[in-house]
Structures are given as structure tokens and as C-alpha cells.
Design a protein around this motif. Structure first.
Motif, PDB file in Angstrom:
ATOM      1  N   GLN A  31      51.047  23.756  36.783  1.00 24.63           N
ATOM      2  CA  GLN A  31      50.322  22.611  37.330  1.00 24.63           C
ATOM      3  C   GLN A  31      51.289  21.494  37.708  1.00 24.63           C
ATOM      4  O   GLN A  31      51.149  20.858  38.759  1.00 24.63           O
ATOM      5  N   ASP A  32      52.289  21.269  36.877  1.00 20.83           N
ATOM      6  CA  ASP A  32      53.302  20.257  37.149  1.00 20.83           C
ATOM      7  C   ASP A  32      54.068  20.580  38.432  1.00 20.83           C
ATOM      8  O   ASP A  32      54.326  19.700  39.257  1.00 20.83           O
ATOM      9  N   LEU A  34      52.961  22.433  40.941  1.00 22.06           N
ATOM     10  CA  LEU A  34      52.041  22.260  42.070  1.00 22.06           C
ATOM     11  C   LEU A  34      51.863  20.781  42.426  1.00 22.06           C
ATOM     12  O   LEU A  34      51.821  20.411  43.606  1.00 22.06           O
ATOM     13  N   ARG A  35      51.775  19.941  41.407  1.00 17.97           N
ATOM     14  CA  ARG A  35      51.638  18.503  41.661  1.00 17.97           C
ATOM     15  C   ARG A  35      52.876  17.939  42.362  1.00 17.97           C
ATOM     16  O   ARG A  35      52.769  17.129  43.280  1.00 17.97           O
ATOM     17  N   TRP A  36      54.038  18.350  41.897  1.00 21.40           N
ATOM     18  CA  TRP A  36      55.292  17.905  42.498  1.00 21.40           C
ATOM     19  C   TRP A  36      55.357  18.338  43.955  1.00 21.40           C
ATOM     20  O   TRP A  36      55.702  17.555  44.847  1.00 21.40           O
ATOM     21  N   PHE A  37      55.002  19.579  44.210  1.00 21.18           N
ATOM     22  CA  PHE A  37      54.999  20.114  45.576  1.00 21.18           C
ATOM     23  C   PHE A  37      54.038  19.323  46.467  1.00 21.18           C
ATOM     24  O   PHE A  37      54.380  18.952  47.592  1.00 21.18           O
ATOM     25  N   GLU A  38      52.834  19.034  45.971  1.00 21.63           N
ATOM     26  CA  GLU A  38      51.839  18.302  46.760  1.00 21.63           C
ATOM     27  C   GLU A  38      52.268  16.857  47.009  1.00 21.63           C
ATOM     28  O   GLU A  38      52.002  16.310  48.078  1.00 21.63           O
ATOM     29  N   GLN A 153      46.116  27.988  43.617  1.00 21.75           N
ATOM     30  CA  GLN A 153      45.536  26.652  43.735  1.00 21.75           C
ATOM     31  C   GLN A 153      44.585  26.313  42.587  1.00 21.75           C
ATOM     32  O   GLN A 153      44.336  25.142  42.325  1.00 21.75           O
ATOM     33  N   GLU A 154      44.061  27.334  41.906  1.00 22.72           N
ATOM     34  CA  GLU A 154      43.188  27.088  40.747  1.00 22.72           C
ATOM     35  C   GLU A 154      43.963  26.394  39.624  1.00 22.72           C
ATOM     36  O   GLU A 154      43.379  25.712  38.792  1.00 22.72           O
ATOM     37  N   PHE A 155      45.274  26.598  39.590  1.00 22.23           N
ATOM     38  CA  PHE A 155      46.106  26.009  38.536  1.00 22.23           C
ATOM     39  C   PHE A 155      46.501  24.565  38.854  1.00 22.23           C
ATOM     40  O   PHE A 155      47.119  23.903  38.038  1.00 22.23           O
ATOM     41  N   TYR A 156      46.125  24.100  40.033  1.00 19.55           N
ATOM     42  CA  TYR A 156      46.443  22.712  40.411  1.00 19.55           C
ATOM     43  C   TYR A 156      45.576  21.729  39.632  1.00 19.55           C
ATOM     44  O   TYR A 156      46.074  20.753  39.079  1.00 19.55           O
ATOM     45  N   LYS A 157      44.262  21.985  39.576  1.00 19.00           N
ATOM     46  CA  LYS A 157      43.366  21.088  38.840  1.00 19.00           C
ATOM     47  C   LYS A 157      42.360  21.840  37.991  1.00 19.00           C
ATOM     48  O   LYS A 157      42.193  21.552  36.817  1.00 19.00           O
ATOM     49  N   SER A 158      41.670  22.778  38.591  1.00 22.93           N
ATOM     50  CA  SER A 158      40.493  23.394  37.985  1.00 22.93           C
ATOM     51  C   SER A 158      40.758  24.029  36.621  1.00 22.93           C
ATOM     52  O   SER A 158      40.140  23.654  35.623  1.00 22.93           O
ATOM     53  N   LEU A 159      41.669  24.984  36.550  1.00 24.57           N
ATOM     54  CA  LEU A 159      41.901  25.704  35.289  1.00 24.57           C
ATOM     55  C   LEU A 159      42.490  24.824  34.189  1.00 24.57           C
ATOM     56  O   LEU A 159      42.007  24.868  33.059  1.00 24.57           O
ATOM     57  N   LYS A 162      39.626  22.642  32.855  1.00 20.44           N
ATOM     58  CA  LYS A 162      38.688  23.403  32.023  1.00 20.44           C
ATOM     59  C   LYS A 162      39.301  23.730  30.666  1.00 20.44           C
ATOM     60  O   LYS A 162      38.630  23.670  29.637  1.00 20.44           O
ATOM     61  N   LEU A 163      40.587  24.067  30.665  1.00 20.82           N
ATOM     62  CA  LEU A 163      41.278  24.382  29.415  1.00 20.82           C
ATOM     63  C   LEU A 163      41.342  23.167  28.501  1.00 20.82           C
ATOM     64  O   LEU A 163      41.071  23.269  27.299  1.00 20.82           O
ATOM     65  N   THR A 164      41.664  22.018  29.071  1.00 17.66           N
ATOM     66  CA  THR A 164      41.738  20.782  28.287  1.00 17.66           C
ATOM     67  C   THR A 164      40.373  20.407  27.713  1.00 17.66           C
ATOM     68  O   THR A 164      40.263  20.050  26.535  1.00 17.66           O
ATOM     69  N   ILE A 165      39.325  20.502  28.530  1.00 15.79           N
ATOM     70  CA  ILE A 165      37.971  20.205  28.056  1.00 15.79           C
ATOM     71  C   ILE A 165      37.570  21.192  26.958  1.00 15.79           C
ATOM     72  O   ILE A 165      37.004  20.813  25.933  1.00 15.79           O
TER      73      ILE A 165
END
Length: 197
Positions: A31-32, A34-38, A153-159, A162-165
Motif C-alpha cells: 500500500q505504501d 502504491l501511494r508513493w507511485f500515485e 489496485q485493491e491493495f491501494y485502499k480497499s484491502l 478492511k483489514l484495519t477495520i
């Protein structure tokens, strides 16, 4: 332009200088990344996002190729974690559900709990309901993870969300179950021996 016909985004998409990041767990590391890339993608002019390097790879294709091993590792880890947590939560929900119908102190001839007027009984009831609700919602979160497509892309925000929640609700469920158990013990001790309580 950099060597091998690469743009700044091609450099960011590569794993050459990746040091493992400061995130715990491969899911949050991905996720980190992907965020850096975006973030970099937002500041680079859009024509460069479609530019191919000398190997005829666009920025996105290079990113996916470079992070393929990390993606596979994240997929395996999140599946295993979601399955394990789901099993624990189903057992916990079963126990909390059973505790709701086996009230401490029992019931009188009319089915009314004997300790209904005790503040500890109200505390037990609230903790039991919160424990049951949080464990069931957490099971839903982990099941929604297991039914996800596990694309990059699911690892960018969604997954990760959900894991944190799911983890947060798991800890709330465990805590409230322990508090309900503690209040049951105090109710039973108070019933048997007022000096102990």
C-alpha cells in the motif's frame, strides 16, 4: 529522461532502491508503494504516464512487473490472516451468543433475570451485546477480504482498510468479552459472598 529511456515514473515504479519501507506487514508495504507511485504520478505530466521505456513497458506495466513478488506475498498473507481471524471470531461470537442466553444468576419462575437490578448486570449486558456485534461485523470484514479479487489496485485502499477495520473490531470484541466475563465473575461472587466483592 533517464537511462534506458525511462521517465521519473519508470524510476519510481522500479524496485531497485526499495529498502522494505517502515510499514509492518507486506500488505501495508505494498500500500505504501502504491501511494508513493500515485503521489509522483499526480505531479508528472500525463503524456509521460503513457511513455514506454526501451523494453516497451509503460509505467503501469513496469510497476506491476516489479511488484509482482510483493503482490503474491501480500495475497497469501492477507488470505491466511483473514481465514485465521474469521475462525477465531466465529468461535468468539458463538461463546458471546451463548453467554447472552445463560444470564449470570439465572432467572426466576417468570423468566426474569434474578440480578436484573444490579448495575453490574447492565454492564454485563452492554458488554455482551457490543462483543457480539463487533465480532459479527469483524467476521463480515474478513469474509469480504476473502471474496475480494486481490488485484494490485485493491491493495491501494480497499484491502488495507478492511483489514484495519477487521483487526480493530476483533480487539474490541476480545476486550468487551473479557469485561463481560469479569462482570459475570463479580456478580457471582457478590451473590455468594458479599465480603469477597
Amino acid at each position: 529522461m533517464a537511462n534506458q529511456g525511462q521517465t521519473l515514473l519508470h524510476q519510481v515504479a522500479g524496485m531497485d532502491y526499495y529498502d522494505g519501507g517502515n510499514q509492518l506487514g507486506v500488505v501495508f508495504q505494498l500500500q505504501d508503494e502504491l501511494r508513493w507511485f500515485e503521489r509522483v504520478k499526480r505531479i508528472v505530466p500525463s503524456p509521460y504516464q503513457l511513455y514506454c521505456n526501451d523494453n516497451y513497458l509503460t509505467v503501469r506495466e513496469l510497476f506491476d512487473l516489479e511488484h509482482l513478488e510483493m503482490l503474491k506475498e501480500a495475497q497469501e498473507w492477507i488470505k491466511g490472516t483473514a481465514q485465521s481471524c474469521s475462525a477465531v471470531l466465529v468461535l468468539l461470537a458463538t461463546m458471546v451468543f451463548a453467554a447472552a442466553y445463560t444470564v449470570p444468576g439465572g432467572t426466576d419462575d417468570n423468566g426474569v433475570p434474578v440480578l436484573l437490578d444490579s448495575p453490574l448486570f447492565l454492564f454485563f449486558t452492554i458488554m455482551d451485546v457490543v462483543g457480539l456485534a463487533s465480532s459479527l461485523i469483524s467476521v463480515m470484514m474478513f469474509l469480504s477480504i476473502l471474496t475480494s479479487p486481490f488485484q494490485m489496485q485493491e491493495f491501494y485502499k480497499s484491502l488495507p482498510r478492511k483489514l484495519t477495520i477487521g483487526f480493530t473490531l476483533l480487539f474490541i470484541s476480545l476486550t468487551t468479552t473479557l469485561l463481560a466475563f469479569g462482570s459475570t465473575i463479580l456478580l457471582m461472587i457478590r451473590m455468594e459472598n458479599k465480603r469477597w466483592s
